[in-house]
Design a protein around this motif. Structure first.
Motif, PDB file in Angstrom:
ATOM      1  N   THR A 249       0.975  -7.488  -0.119  1.00  0.00           N
ATOM      2  CA  THR A 249      -0.090  -7.450   0.885  1.00  0.00           C
ATOM      3  C   THR A 249      -1.046  -6.277   0.748  1.00  0.00           C
ATOM      4  O   THR A 249      -2.074  -6.240   1.428  1.00  0.00           O
ATOM      5  N   ASP A 250      -0.737  -5.317  -0.119  1.00  0.00           N
ATOM      6  CA  ASP A 250      -1.615  -4.149  -0.295  1.00  0.00           C
ATOM      7  C   ASP A 250      -2.698  -4.474  -1.320  1.00  0.00           C
ATOM      8  O   ASP A 250      -2.401  -4.691  -2.490  1.00  0.00           O
ATOM      9  N   PRO A 251      -3.979  -4.523  -0.900  1.00  0.00           N
ATOM     10  CA  PRO A 251      -5.065  -4.864  -1.830  1.00  0.00           C
ATOM     11  C   PRO A 251      -5.161  -3.898  -3.010  1.00  0.00           C
ATOM     12  O   PRO A 251      -5.631  -4.259  -4.085  1.00  0.00           O
ATOM     13  N   ALA A 252      -4.702  -2.657  -2.801  1.00  0.00           N
ATOM     14  CA  ALA A 252      -4.827  -1.653  -3.863  1.00  0.00           C
ATOM     15  C   ALA A 252      -3.714  -1.757  -4.904  1.00  0.00           C
ATOM     16  O   ALA A 252      -3.741  -1.068  -5.913  1.00  0.00           O
ATOM     17  N   SER A 253      -2.736  -2.648  -4.656  1.00  0.00           N
ATOM     18  CA  SER A 253      -1.589  -2.713  -5.558  1.00  0.00           C
ATOM     19  C   SER A 253      -1.886  -3.484  -6.832  1.00  0.00           C
ATOM     20  O   SER A 253      -1.137  -3.423  -7.802  1.00  0.00           O
ATOM     21  N   GLY A 254      -2.995  -4.215  -6.830  1.00  0.00           N
ATOM     22  CA  GLY A 254      -3.368  -4.954  -8.033  1.00  0.00           C
ATOM     23  C   GLY A 254      -2.495  -6.158  -8.299  1.00  0.00           C
ATOM     24  O   GLY A 254      -2.297  -6.557  -9.449  1.00  0.00           O
ATOM     25  N   THR A 255      -1.941  -6.778  -7.225  1.00  0.00           N
ATOM     26  CA  THR A 255      -1.069  -7.936  -7.415  1.00  0.00           C
ATOM     27  C   THR A 255      -1.816  -9.250  -7.208  1.00  0.00           C
ATOM     28  O   THR A 255      -1.234 -10.242  -6.798  1.00  0.00           O
ATOM     29  N   GLN A 256      -3.104  -9.250  -7.479  1.00  0.00           N
ATOM     30  CA  GLN A 256      -3.867 -10.496  -7.357  1.00  0.00           C
ATOM     31  C   GLN A 256      -3.452 -11.418  -8.498  1.00  0.00           C
ATOM     32  O   GLN A 256      -3.950 -11.309  -9.606  1.00  0.00           O
ATOM     33  N   GLY A 257      -2.533 -12.350  -8.193  1.00  0.00           N
ATOM     34  CA  GLY A 257      -1.948 -13.180  -9.249  1.00  0.00           C
ATOM     35  C   GLY A 257      -2.662 -14.476  -9.521  1.00  0.00           C
ATOM     36  O   GLY A 257      -2.229 -15.266 -10.361  1.00  0.00           O
ATOM     37  N   PHE A 258      -3.747 -14.736  -8.803  1.00  0.00           N
ATOM     38  CA  PHE A 258      -4.480 -15.990  -8.974  1.00  0.00           C
ATOM     39  C   PHE A 258      -5.917 -15.697  -9.409  1.00  0.00           C
ATOM     40  O   PHE A 258      -6.441 -14.605  -9.175  1.00  0.00           O
TER      41      PHE A 258
ATOM     42  N   ASP B  52     -13.332 -16.551 -12.440  1.00  0.00           N
ATOM     43  CA  ASP B  52     -12.221 -15.851 -13.095  1.00  0.00           C
ATOM     44  C   ASP B  52     -11.899 -14.525 -12.404  1.00  0.00           C
ATOM     45  O   ASP B  52     -11.232 -13.663 -12.975  1.00  0.00           O
ATOM     46  N   GLU B  53     -12.354 -14.368 -11.171  1.00  0.00           N
ATOM     47  CA  GLU B  53     -12.075 -13.149 -10.412  1.00  0.00           C
ATOM     48  C   GLU B  53     -10.617 -13.144  -9.960  1.00  0.00           C
ATOM     49  O   GLU B  53     -10.152 -14.122  -9.375  1.00  0.00           O
ATOM     50  N   PRO B  54      -9.842 -12.066 -10.220  1.00  0.00           N
ATOM     51  CA  PRO B  54      -8.451 -12.004  -9.752  1.00  0.00           C
ATOM     52  C   PRO B  54      -8.416 -11.913  -8.221  1.00  0.00           C
ATOM     53  O   PRO B  54      -9.130 -11.107  -7.626  1.00  0.00           O
ATOM     54  N   LEU B  55      -7.565 -12.729  -7.598  1.00  0.00           N
ATOM     55  CA  LEU B  55      -7.495 -12.773  -6.138  1.00  0.00           C
ATOM     56  C   LEU B  55      -6.054 -12.946  -5.690  1.00  0.00           C
ATOM     57  O   LEU B  55      -5.218 -13.469  -6.419  1.00  0.00           O
ATOM     58  N   THR B  56      -5.773 -12.506  -4.459  1.00  0.00           N
ATOM     59  CA  THR B  56      -4.508 -12.865  -3.824  1.00  0.00           C
ATOM     60  C   THR B  56      -4.654 -14.309  -3.338  1.00  0.00           C
ATOM     61  O   THR B  56      -5.758 -14.857  -3.272  1.00  0.00           O
ATOM     62  N   TYR B  57      -3.523 -14.924  -2.960  1.00  0.00           N
ATOM     63  CA  TYR B  57      -3.608 -16.316  -2.500  1.00  0.00           C
ATOM     64  C   TYR B  57      -4.372 -16.404  -1.181  1.00  0.00           C
ATOM     65  O   TYR B  57      -5.094 -17.367  -0.939  1.00  0.00           O
ATOM     66  N   THR B  58      -4.226 -15.386  -0.348  1.00  0.00           N
ATOM     67  CA  THR B  58      -4.972 -15.352   0.913  1.00  0.00           C
ATOM     68  C   THR B  58      -6.471 -15.321   0.650  1.00  0.00           C
ATOM     69  O   THR B  58      -7.250 -16.027   1.305  1.00  0.00           O
TER      70      THR B  58
ATOM     71  N   GLY C  88      11.073 -14.261 -13.636  1.00  0.00           N
ATOM     72  CA  GLY C  88      10.272 -13.061 -13.850  1.00  0.00           C
ATOM     73  C   GLY C  88       9.664 -12.530 -12.561  1.00  0.00           C
ATOM     74  O   GLY C  88       9.353 -13.307 -11.648  1.00  0.00           O
ATOM     75  N   LYS C  89       9.473 -11.227 -12.498  1.00  0.00           N
ATOM     76  CA  LYS C  89       8.960 -10.600 -11.280  1.00  0.00           C
ATOM     77  C   LYS C  89       7.525 -11.028 -10.979  1.00  0.00           C
ATOM     78  O   LYS C  89       7.209 -11.386  -9.839  1.00  0.00           O
ATOM     79  N   ASP C  90       6.635 -10.991 -11.974  1.00  0.00           N
ATOM     80  CA  ASP C  90       5.231 -11.356 -11.739  1.00  0.00           C
ATOM     81  C   ASP C  90       5.118 -12.785 -11.241  1.00  0.00           C
ATOM     82  O   ASP C  90       4.346 -13.086 -10.328  1.00  0.00           O
ATOM     83  N   TYR C  91       5.905 -13.675 -11.846  1.00  0.00           N
ATOM     84  CA  TYR C  91       5.923 -15.087 -11.457  1.00  0.00           C
ATOM     85  C   TYR C  91       6.409 -15.228 -10.015  1.00  0.00           C
ATOM     86  O   TYR C  91       5.789 -15.925  -9.197  1.00  0.00           O
ATOM     87  N   ALA C  92       7.504 -14.549  -9.695  1.00  0.00           N
ATOM     88  CA  ALA C  92       8.071 -14.639  -8.349  1.00  0.00           C
ATOM     89  C   ALA C  92       7.129 -14.064  -7.301  1.00  0.00           C
ATOM     90  O   ALA C  92       6.950 -14.647  -6.226  1.00  0.00           O
ATOM     91  N   VAL C  93       6.517 -12.920  -7.606  1.00  0.00           N
ATOM     92  CA  VAL C  93       5.595 -12.288  -6.652  1.00  0.00           C
ATOM     93  C   VAL C  93       4.418 -13.214  -6.368  1.00  0.00           C
ATOM     94  O   VAL C  93       3.953 -13.322  -5.221  1.00  0.00           O
ATOM     95  N   ARG C  94       3.945 -13.916  -7.395  1.00  0.00           N
ATOM     96  CA  ARG C  94       2.829 -14.851  -7.193  1.00  0.00           C
ATOM     97  C   ARG C  94       3.227 -15.979  -6.233  1.00  0.00           C
ATOM     98  O   ARG C  94       2.466 -16.347  -5.331  1.00  0.00           O
ATOM     99  N   LEU C  95       4.436 -16.511  -6.408  1.00  0.00           N
ATOM    100  CA  LEU C  95       4.893 -17.605  -5.531  1.00  0.00           C
ATOM    101  C   LEU C  95       5.209 -17.090  -4.125  1.00  0.00           C
ATOM    102  O   LEU C  95       4.947 -17.787  -3.135  1.00  0.00           O
ATOM    103  N   LEU C  96       5.771 -15.897  -4.025  1.00  0.00           N
ATOM    104  CA  LEU C  96       6.007 -15.292  -2.711  1.00  0.00           C
ATOM    105  C   LEU C  96       4.698 -15.069  -1.976  1.00  0.00           C
ATOM    106  O   LEU C  96       4.592 -15.274  -0.759  1.00  0.00           O
ATOM    107  N   ASP C  97       3.674 -14.649  -2.720  1.00  0.00           N
ATOM    108  CA  ASP C  97       2.336 -14.455  -2.147  1.00  0.00           C
ATOM    109  C   ASP C  97       1.828 -15.763  -1.552  1.00  0.00           C
ATOM    110  O   ASP C  97       1.301 -15.796  -0.431  1.00  0.00           O
TER     111      ASP C  97
END
Length: 593
Positions: free
Chosen positions: A341-350, A356-362, A295-304
């Motif tokens: 890498t774009d904070p505005a993209s809403g891809t905070q998968g963690f 419970d705040e959504p965050l990027t891995y960084t 799945g894309k969401d799963y893959a994007v999280r691991l790529l992150d």
């Protein structure tokens, strides 16, 4: 015709082939006649016999003792390598690891039989040494990665080392160890550690993510996503025992449970590669996503997670890659990179396990503390309910103080990690939580007596109008003050305690709304003192006088959050403006009370 007759002639001078069994000269036809025809294929096969072949009898030129003495007396200057510049006898070299047992037997036999001169033997030995040194040099230029070894040439081709570093490696000016210690090389070969576990400040305990989940410190779905990120970046991490394990090893050692084994193995393929069901080829995480295998969401999280810990991982060689090389090899594209890498993209998968705040891995890694002993990155688990500050009328959360620019994120992080306390932070921001002291009462110099404003008025020391303005200022800055008992009281409490008279109660309750807020009669919303003045709910001169008292005692009060604000934040929230600030700062302005 003539040529044909020549081939058919069975005379000796026409026999141009030799029977390998008898060494007899025969024609090709005769040789064919001696063959067997294979019944399966129809091919002609020569039948070989085990006839004993005659052997030449060779007489040695040197005896074994003579040969050893000759070898011991013959010196060889080693031209290069580990023994470069050293002089050794042929005998020593033949017995060394440079010469294999097979080569040693061959060289000694040929020399003993006189087929090899001493000079030729020395040249052969030098050639063997150089060949072994070159081979040994390339072996020594092998670098460890997650799951195997890679060559220095590969690191150069992957943009991990430059041409100058490769040259120095080949010329022995740099060792593999020295190159491995270079920050860039270390990062791409091994990455930077993922989130290893958690630290619970309340009990001062370090725990693995799996154990934190079992203790109900971390929600199962949050723990699983963090463990998948570990697997996808190289290893399952145990910060308690300071171990880095494959998924299979982690399950075997009990670092994670068997119920999540399959899910973690799937995530680990981000390192080892996914098998393309159509071609059988080993493909990367990104390629598996593009082919719809995951799945894309799963893959994007691991790529992150990979990007945050050193870069996209090449599954063929199991190490991180520079970004441009990942693009070139098709392990990532710019669109996906920008999405991650774009904070505005809403891809905070963690999720932050504490909030419970959504965050990027960084962002999640930035919240970690590094364990001084092991170097593992640990998420600090805090009970945010405990991180509450006392405001003027309400409790204030740490996040509200950050949002109001009263405390920095770095101080909040120290608070979360137990490096400082709510009490210590409260002392440092007391100006905003409580304000500085207002005019609390009067001091009678003659009698050395302290009196409340109201009591001084009653004794005729202060005019009622002046007393009332000072009492309003107290109410508008937070509390009524009893200087005798050193008490801070609400207006209702002050009236009940006799600190002020009941005749002032209504007017002081009105002034107190500068702290608690005014209700907008049209919208029902809570308004600040400044906003109420702008809407005409209070007289401007009266409002300015109360604003001045707030500014003089710590800052404009936000009634919704029940604390004072830095001026810039008061502007931003519409609780104050530049023009009003100029009025209050101008000593000659006659609008002040």
């Amino acid at each position: 015709v003539e040529m044909n007759q020549s081939f058919c002639d069975a005379r000796d001078d026409a026999k141009r082939f030799i029977d390998p069994n008898t060494t007899e000269e025969v024609t090709y036809q005769q040789l064919k006649d001696r063959c067997l025809s294979d019944p399966g294929s129809g091919l002609y096969l020569l039948t070989m016999t085990d006839r004993e072949k005659p052997r030449d009898v060779e007489n040695p030129v040197f005896s074994a003792a003579q040969m050893q003495k000759e070898f011991e007396n013959t010196k060889v200057e080693i031209p290069s390598g580990a023994l470069g510049g050293r002089s050794m006898s042929v005998w020593e070299i033949l017995q060394s690891e440079y010469i294999s047992e097979q080569e040693r037997a061959r060289l000694t036999r040929e020399f003993q039989m006189g087929k090899l001169t001493r000079e030729r033997l020395v040249l052969i030995i030098i050639e063997i040494i150089e060949r072994v040194e070159i081979h040994h040099g390339y072996d020594m230029m092998s670098f460890h990665s997650f799951r195997g070894n890679v060559s220095a040439d590969h690191l150069y081709a992957s943009g991990i080392i430059d041409q100058e570093t490769l040259r120095k490696l080949r010329e022995r000016q740099l060792t593999v160890q020295q190159v491995c210690e270079m920050e860039k090389v270390k990062m791409f070969l091994f990455g930077t550690d993922a989130v290893s576990g958690v630290y619970k400040a309340a009990v001062k305990e370090v725990s693995t993510l799996y154990q934190a989940m079992k203790k109900d410190w971390v929600k199962p779905e949050v723990a699983l996503s963090l463990l998948e990120a570990q697997a996808a970046t190289g290893f399952i991490l145990d910060p308690v025992k300071n171990m880095r394990l494959t998924v299979d090893e982690a399950v075997k050692d009990g670092v994670v449970g068997p119920e999540i084994h399959d899910k973690l193995l799937s995530a680990e393929r981000a390192v080892t590669g996914y098998r393309d069901p159509y071609t059988g080829k080993n493909i990367s995480l990104f390629q598996a996503m593009r082919k719809g295998l995951i799945g894309k969401d799963y893959a994007v999280r691991l790529l992150d997670a990979q990007l945050a810990t050193g870069g996209i991982i090449d599954p063929q060689y199991s190490h991180h890659l520079p970004l441009e090389v990942a693009f070139q090899r098709g392990y990532l594209d710019r669109e996906t990179y920008n999405l991650i890498t774009d904070p505005a993209s809403g891809t905070q998968g963690f999720l932050d396990p504490s909030t419970d705040e959504p965050l990027t891995y960084t962002q999640l890694l930035a919240k970690c503390k590094t364990d001084e002993k092991s170097g593992h990155r640990l998420l600090n688990l805090t009970d945010r309910k405990r991180l509450i500050f006392k405001g003027l009328r309400k409790q204030i959360t740490m996040d509200q103080l950050i949002e109001s620019k009263i405390i920095e994120s770095s101080l909040a992080q120290r608070l979360e990690q137990g490096e400082t306390t709510v009490e210590e932070v409260s002392d440092s921001i007391r100006k905003y939580l409580e304000g500085t002291s207002c005019i609390s009462g009067v001091f009678v110099e003659a009698s050395k007596e302290r009196l409340s404003i109201y009591r001084a008025m009653k004794k005729g020391m202060i005019r009622p109008g002046t007393a009332f303005e000072l009492l309003e200022a107290q109410a508008a800055t937070g509390y009524m003050i009893d200087p005798i008992k050193n008490l801070k009281l609400t207006v209702a409490e002050a009236v009940k305690a006799g600190v002020v008279g009941a005749e002032f109660k209504d007017k002081l309750v009105s002034a107190e709304r500068a702290v608690t807020g005014y209700k907008d009669p049209y919208s029902g919303k809570l308004l600040s003192l400044f906003q109420a003045m702008q809407k005409g709910l209070i007289v401007k001169d009266h409002g300015i006088r109360l604003l001045e008292s707030q500014i003089a005692t710590g800052g404009i009060i936000d009634p919704e959050h029940s604390h004072r604000l830095p001026v810039e934040m008061a502007y931003k929230r519409g609780l104050f403006d530049v023009e009003m600030n100029k009025i209050l700062l101008d000593p000659g302005d006659d609008t002040k009370g």
